[in-house]
Design a protein around this motif. Sequence first.
Motif, PDB file in Angstrom:
ATOM      1  N   THR A 214       8.713 -33.739  55.669  1.00 21.21           N
ATOM      2  CA  THR A 214       8.151 -34.682  54.705  1.00 21.21           C
ATOM      3  C   THR A 214       6.629 -34.654  54.748  1.00 21.21           C
ATOM      4  OG1 THR A 214      10.112 -36.091  54.894  1.00 21.21           O
ATOM      5  CG2 THR A 214       8.111 -37.114  54.006  1.00 21.21           C
ATOM      6  N   ALA A 215       6.060 -34.676  55.953  1.00 20.71           N
ATOM      7  CA  ALA A 215       4.597 -34.649  56.095  1.00 20.71           C
ATOM      8  C   ALA A 215       4.020 -33.334  55.585  1.00 20.71           C
ATOM      9  CB  ALA A 215       4.209 -34.874  57.556  1.00 20.71           C
ATOM     10  N   TYR A 216       4.697 -32.242  55.868  1.00 21.47           N
ATOM     11  CA  TYR A 216       4.211 -30.938  55.420  1.00 21.47           C
ATOM     12  C   TYR A 216       4.112 -30.897  53.900  1.00 21.47           C
ATOM     13  CZ  TYR A 216       3.588 -25.954  54.849  1.00 21.47           C
ATOM     14  OH  TYR A 216       3.078 -24.729  54.489  1.00 21.47           O
ATOM     15  N   PHE A 217       5.190 -31.296  53.229  1.00 20.47           N
ATOM     16  CA  PHE A 217       5.175 -31.210  51.766  1.00 20.47           C
ATOM     17  C   PHE A 217       4.315 -32.289  51.119  1.00 20.47           C
ATOM     18  CE2 PHE A 217       9.195 -28.848  52.614  1.00 20.47           C
ATOM     19  CZ  PHE A 217       8.671 -27.608  52.261  1.00 20.47           C
ATOM     20  N   ALA A 218       4.178 -33.426  51.761  1.00 17.21           N
ATOM     21  CA  ALA A 218       3.267 -34.444  51.230  1.00 17.21           C
ATOM     22  C   ALA A 218       1.847 -33.898  51.224  1.00 17.21           C
ATOM     23  CB  ALA A 218       3.350 -35.723  52.049  1.00 17.21           C
ATOM     24  N   CYS A 219       1.479 -33.228  52.298  1.00 16.18           N
ATOM     25  CA  CYS A 219       0.139 -32.639  52.361  1.00 16.18           C
ATOM     26  C   CYS A 219       0.000 -31.497  51.366  1.00 16.18           C
ATOM     27  CB  CYS A 219      -0.164 -32.152  53.769  1.00 16.18           C
ATOM     28  SG  CYS A 219      -0.393 -33.488  54.945  1.00 16.18           S
TER      29      CYS A 219
ATOM     30  N   ASP B  32      -0.220 -33.268  47.978  1.00 12.76           N
ATOM     31  CA  ASP B  32      -1.357 -34.189  47.878  1.00 12.76           C
ATOM     32  C   ASP B  32      -2.693 -33.460  48.001  1.00 12.76           C
ATOM     33  OD1 ASP B  32       0.464 -36.192  47.660  1.00 12.76           O
ATOM     34  OD2 ASP B  32       0.198 -36.967  49.698  1.00 12.76           O
ATOM     35  N   MET B  33      -2.672 -32.246  48.544  1.00 11.06           N
ATOM     36  CA  MET B  33      -3.908 -31.486  48.717  1.00 11.06           C
ATOM     37  C   MET B  33      -3.791 -30.109  48.065  1.00 11.06           C
ATOM     38  SD  MET B  33      -5.512 -32.313  52.448  1.00 11.06           S
ATOM     39  CE  MET B  33      -4.133 -31.852  53.471  1.00 11.06           C
ATOM     40  N   PRO B  34      -3.626 -30.063  46.741  1.00 11.40           N
ATOM     41  CA  PRO B  34      -3.536 -28.756  46.086  1.00 11.40           C
ATOM     42  C   PRO B  34      -4.822 -27.947  46.234  1.00 11.40           C
ATOM     43  CG  PRO B  34      -3.759 -30.506  44.456  1.00 11.40           C
ATOM     44  CD  PRO B  34      -3.562 -31.173  45.790  1.00 11.40           C
TER      45      PRO B  34
ATOM     46  N   ARG C 203     -11.379 -25.341  56.246  1.00 17.87           N
ATOM     47  CA  ARG C 203     -11.181 -25.888  57.600  1.00 17.87           C
ATOM     48  C   ARG C 203     -10.980 -27.398  57.555  1.00 17.87           C
ATOM     49  NH1 ARG C 203     -11.989 -23.050  62.141  1.00 17.87           N
ATOM     50  NH2 ARG C 203     -13.009 -21.038  62.022  1.00 17.87           N
ATOM     51  N   ARG C 204     -11.768 -28.069  56.741  1.00 16.71           N
ATOM     52  CA  ARG C 204     -11.669 -29.523  56.654  1.00 16.71           C
ATOM     53  C   ARG C 204     -10.309 -29.956  56.100  1.00 16.71           C
ATOM     54  NH1 ARG C 204     -14.200 -33.819  52.689  1.00 16.71           N
ATOM     55  NH2 ARG C 204     -14.862 -35.400  54.160  1.00 16.71           N
ATOM     56  N   LEU C 205      -9.875 -29.328  55.017  1.00 16.45           N
ATOM     57  CA  LEU C 205      -8.582 -29.673  54.424  1.00 16.45           C
ATOM     58  C   LEU C 205      -7.441 -29.354  55.377  1.00 16.45           C
ATOM     59  CD1 LEU C 205      -9.275 -28.373  50.811  1.00 16.45           C
ATOM     60  CD2 LEU C 205      -8.999 -30.777  51.491  1.00 16.45           C
TER      61      LEU C 205
ATOM     62  N   ILE D 101     -14.744 -31.486  43.059  1.00 18.04           N
ATOM     63  CA  ILE D 101     -15.008 -30.399  42.107  1.00 18.04           C
ATOM     64  C   ILE D 101     -13.796 -29.487  42.005  1.00 18.04           C
ATOM     65  CG2 ILE D 101     -16.371 -28.302  41.713  1.00 18.04           C
ATOM     66  CD1 ILE D 101     -18.780 -29.847  42.951  1.00 18.04           C
ATOM     67  N   VAL D 102     -13.233 -29.099  43.151  1.00 21.19           N
ATOM     68  CA  VAL D 102     -12.066 -28.204  43.147  1.00 21.19           C
ATOM     69  C   VAL D 102     -10.889 -28.898  42.459  1.00 21.19           C
ATOM     70  CG1 VAL D 102     -10.395 -26.978  44.591  1.00 21.19           C
ATOM     71  CG2 VAL D 102     -12.831 -26.880  45.147  1.00 21.19           C
ATOM     72  N   ARG D 103     -10.708 -30.169  42.723  1.00 20.24           N
ATOM     73  CA  ARG D 103      -9.606 -30.911  42.097  1.00 20.24           C
ATOM     74  C   ARG D 103      -9.768 -30.945  40.578  1.00 20.24           C
ATOM     75  NH1 ARG D 103      -8.034 -36.106  45.117  1.00 20.24           N
ATOM     76  NH2 ARG D 103      -7.041 -34.519  46.394  1.00 20.24           N
ATOM     77  N   ALA D 104     -10.983 -31.116  40.109  1.00 14.99           N
ATOM     78  CA  ALA D 104     -11.223 -31.235  38.665  1.00 14.99           C
ATOM     79  C   ALA D 104     -11.341 -29.889  37.952  1.00 14.99           C
ATOM     80  CB  ALA D 104     -12.493 -32.051  38.416  1.00 14.99           C
ATOM     81  N   GLN D 105     -11.947 -28.896  38.617  1.00 12.60           N
ATOM     82  CA  GLN D 105     -12.277 -27.648  37.930  1.00 12.60           C
ATOM     83  C   GLN D 105     -11.649 -26.407  38.555  1.00 12.60           C
ATOM     84  OE1 GLN D 105     -16.564 -27.279  37.571  1.00 12.60           O
ATOM     85  NE2 GLN D 105     -16.789 -29.492  37.489  1.00 12.60           N
TER      86      GLN D 105
END
Length: 196
Positions: free
Chosen positions: A95-100, A103-105, A65-67, A24-28
């Motif tokens: 690299t891992a920090y920015f990928a997350c 990838d997780m806006p 917390r989950r993200l 939902i957060v990703r879409a809206q």
Amino acid sequence: MATTSTRLSKQARREQLLDTAVAIVRAQGADGLTLVTLAEAAGVSRPIVYDHFGTRPGLLLALYRRLDERHRVAIAQAVQDAAPAPAEVARVMSTAYFACATDMPELSAVSAALKGNPDMEAIQHEMIDSYTDLMAAALLPHSGLTPEALRLHCVGVLGAAEAIAAELNRERATAEDAVTALTDLIVGGLDTRTDR
């Protein structure tokens, strides 16, 4: 509304609800996530959602917390797999920090929705402490700094990482430039001259 033929355990239902909340957060965006919209999207009754999260801030905090946990796990795994050299550890960490971050806006959106929430402040302090400890432990073998000085360096680097991630998410920097900048900041402050 269709009902599911199999009954999920409480933990499995919570995971399903959080997965749906991310979608939902990703879409809206975070404004589109309420207990009602979550119940409808997950195909469950409202009392089930209320039982798991209580309030919208409770839902947002659980999602944050989950993200955040997924973000930390990804960074810890990347660091564990890195070659034992300071520049490599710093590069893999960056690299891992920015990928997350890219990838997780949803993490940024949920964080923004929780601004001003007193529980969020406590979670953010926990998060910074956890990242700081992870980073300091990975860099300690490569640093000439005292553990206290290295920890403070890591706090500063994490502040810089957050600012760089904001630039990346606003498309004012490339992922490659962001990784290079953060790697240089990490390595540049390590004081690897341990022979003094």
